[in-house]
Design a protein around this motif. Sequence first.
Motif, mmCIF file in Angstrom:
data_model
loop_
_atom_site.group_PDB
_atom_site.id
_atom_site.type_symbol
_atom_site.label_atom_id
_atom_site.label_comp_id
_atom_site.label_asym_id
_atom_site.label_seq_id
_atom_site.Cartn_x
_atom_site.Cartn_y
_atom_site.Cartn_z
ATOM 1 N N GLY A 98 27.713 74.544 31.430
ATOM 2 C CA GLY A 98 26.605 73.594 31.347
ATOM 3 C C GLY A 98 26.000 73.541 29.960
ATOM 4 O O GLY A 98 25.659 72.463 29.462
ATOM 5 N N GLU A 99 25.867 74.693 29.317
ATOM 6 C CA GLU A 99 25.300 74.705 27.961
ATOM 7 C C GLU A 99 26.204 73.985 26.983
ATOM 8 O O GLU A 99 25.735 73.246 26.106
ATOM 9 N N LEU A 100 27.496 74.208 27.096
ATOM 10 C CA LEU A 100 28.412 73.492 26.209
ATOM 11 C C LEU A 100 28.272 71.986 26.413
ATOM 12 O O LEU A 100 28.232 71.212 25.450
ATOM 13 N N ALA A 101 28.208 71.575 27.687
ATOM 14 C CA ALA A 101 28.106 70.145 27.964
ATOM 15 C C ALA A 101 26.807 69.572 27.428
ATOM 16 O O ALA A 101 26.796 68.486 26.837
ATOM 17 N N LEU A 102 25.716 70.292 27.607
ATOM 18 C CA LEU A 102 24.433 69.792 27.104
ATOM 19 C C LEU A 102 24.450 69.716 25.579
ATOM 20 O O LEU A 102 23.984 68.726 24.990
ATOM 21 N N SER A 104 27.096 69.356 23.666
ATOM 22 C CA SER A 104 27.989 68.287 23.219
ATOM 23 C C SER A 104 27.403 66.913 23.508
ATOM 24 O O SER A 104 27.662 65.959 22.780
ATOM 25 N N LEU A 105 26.585 66.808 24.577
ATOM 26 C CA LEU A 105 25.910 65.530 24.835
ATOM 27 C C LEU A 105 24.939 65.205 23.695
ATOM 28 O O LEU A 105 24.900 64.070 23.198
ATOM 29 N N CYS A 107 25.123 66.373 20.622
ATOM 30 C CA CYS A 107 25.939 66.077 19.433
ATOM 31 C C CYS A 107 26.495 64.657 19.500
ATOM 32 O O CYS A 107 26.498 63.935 18.497
ATOM 33 N N ARG A 108 26.975 64.274 20.680
ATOM 34 C CA ARG A 108 27.534 62.932 20.831
ATOM 35 C C ARG A 108 26.479 61.869 20.555
ATOM 36 O O ARG A 108 26.744 60.858 19.881
ATOM 37 N N ALA A 109 25.258 62.101 21.069
ATOM 38 C CA ALA A 109 24.180 61.140 20.818
ATOM 39 C C ALA A 109 23.872 61.058 19.321
ATOM 40 O O ALA A 109 23.682 59.960 18.781
ATOM 41 N N ILE A 111 25.948 61.734 16.850
ATOM 42 C CA ILE A 111 27.078 61.075 16.185
ATOM 43 C C ILE A 111 26.995 59.568 16.369
ATOM 44 O O ILE A 111 27.166 58.790 15.421
ATOM 45 N N VAL B 27 20.738 73.059 33.240
ATOM 46 C CA VAL B 27 21.719 72.581 32.250
ATOM 47 C C VAL B 27 22.873 71.836 32.933
ATOM 48 O O VAL B 27 23.354 70.833 32.404
ATOM 49 N N LEU B 28 23.290 72.308 34.098
ATOM 50 C CA LEU B 28 24.366 71.590 34.803
ATOM 51 C C LEU B 28 23.877 70.228 35.278
ATOM 52 O O LEU B 28 24.607 69.235 35.208
ATOM 53 N N ALA B 31 23.419 67.820 32.247
ATOM 54 C CA ALA B 31 24.664 67.460 31.559
ATOM 55 C C ALA B 31 25.804 67.215 32.547
ATOM 56 O O ALA B 31 26.963 67.355 32.180
ATOM 57 N N ASN B 161 34.648 65.892 23.863
ATOM 58 C CA ASN B 161 33.502 65.124 23.401
ATOM 59 C C ASN B 161 33.891 63.754 22.864
ATOM 60 O O ASN B 161 33.138 63.169 22.106
#
Lengths: 322, 287
Positions: A98-102, A104-105, A107-109, A111, B27-28, B31, B161
């Motif tokens: 979940g932390e990675l996804a948050l 990367s979200l 970062c994506r925003a 970018i 967080v889940l 995201a 990503n």
Amino acid sequence: MSTAWRVATLAAVVVVYYWFGKTLLFRGARRLAAATRIGPSHWGTAQRADVFELAAAGASHVLVVAALLAVTGIGPGMLVSGLARPDLLALGVLLGVGELALGSLLCRALIELSLARGARARTRPARRTAGAAGAGERRAADSANRRAAGAGVRGALLGARTRGVVGRGDRGALGPVGAPAPPGSARRSRTAADPADQGQSLRSWLGRSRGGWIRHHLTSLKVLPLWAALGLTGVQVASEELVFRGVALTWLREAGPLVALTTSIVLFVLMQAFFMSSWQGAMFPVVGGIVMGVVHGLVFWTTPLVVPLVVAHVVFFVFAVI
Amino acid sequence: MSPIPSPEPLHLVPADTRPLLTATVVVLGLASMTVASHLHTRWSGLRRLPMLALHTGVCALALLGGGALLGTGVLRPVGGAWVPGLGSLAAGLLAGLLLGPLVAYAATRADRSLTRWWGSRAGHAVRDDRSVTLRSGRARPAGVAVSASTTRRTGLIEARNNFAPTSADLRVRLSLLLTVAVAEELVYRGVLTGLALRAGSTAAVVAALLGVQLVFAVSHVFFGWGQVLSKLPLAGLCAGAVLLTGTVLPAVLGHALFNLWVWRYHRARPSTAGRVRTGAPMWGAAR
């Protein structure tokens, strides 16, 4: 020892070890890789250097953790706190994902924001240059552009989309120096503001994120056996978790949550930016470090069990680099 | 008296598990779509499993954790209602049933206006304004256009990503879109709103509530900034309805009707992919 001295000591560890110490370690590892042929013969010198640098960082990190435990007086029991709780370890796995996804979200925003601003900036100078160009050149460019639009674009796009594309193609047909546009440039000029072009730009951002110290982990995953690569990565990131949560937050607990959490998060995020080749590349570990620093800091402050957070950190990293 | 009524504290999970479980659920939940996009680009895209199905699965996981933390508080996150007289369950449900369609209507109108404005600002048409009859005509791309229309950057183990949705990702069965609406509302307006209301001080609660709605909108960044902007009214209206009635029902109903409108729109768009290419048989195509 007062709180200020403790904060200064931790900051000194970050600067002396994570910056100067690792600089020396990496330099030595690169020289060793160039001078010797340790390892499989099919490894290149750069691959050998990356593996050596990661191994040196991991080994030195273990020594730093041991030294910090000795200096701070924190018992070794902290290293295994939470190890006997499989439910918390399983939550650590999900937390890492979940932390990675948050991260990367976010970062994506960032970018996408940067790309949108860049697209607007690219179209403006082209228009100004077109205005400054001579009338003859402009007529030649318009003529070439009309030919290109007629051949390539007409009939391929319909309705409102066609009007927008051809209009933008006409304006952007002049190059940066006002030279006549070659045939087909109407379509190429459109791609500066075309959302479809963001794939290439996005890829270039992601490519930059694979440099710096992240390259060590990527190379290790490619050339080492999986168990060895995961072991090296695990030692490295587990040591970070022990330093910035286990040691820092335990040592600064008496100073209160504001000082302890701020010190831990700031030093952790600062350390992430070291050895990255550009600010674009550093954005990924920095944003991930902010997410992880805040979440892990709050969780550890409430429940001082470090092993589930080590699991989350390792899962975050493995999921990020594979 | 605090301007924001505070729900009951969390006691359903042991104290040493609660912080880690709360962090994991937050967080889940925040995201969930990004987790799904990561899994989609690395694994499920090759198997033609829709990204929205993965998104629903991750939401279900967050919902499971939220249920352990909040119990029935997932369905009644406010622990009452901000409007006097709607505090009882029956009154809240009745108000939710009445408010849901209104939320859907307002969100649909706002979404349409914002996407049109964004399209005109960007110099291209985001929405096809032709009639449904014309849009759903028999003319279909053929030859190279068909083969190129579903290309996507997937399959690389290092791909991350860089999820870029195609129309096929939204061209799914109505049942899946309705499930996504229910799952998203239970997570964002049920679990995350319920946890946000327990953030402590009034300023922290307001910041957490606004943050949840903002992240919900930003999670649509894969579909473009226009979609991020147009999802803000949906998030605000759903959150407002939940806070007013005390139950998550109006948000679920409103979002489901909103997704029904989205489904009708995408079903009416000319397909650029053949029937076979649009997903696994278990999910199938919208038409």
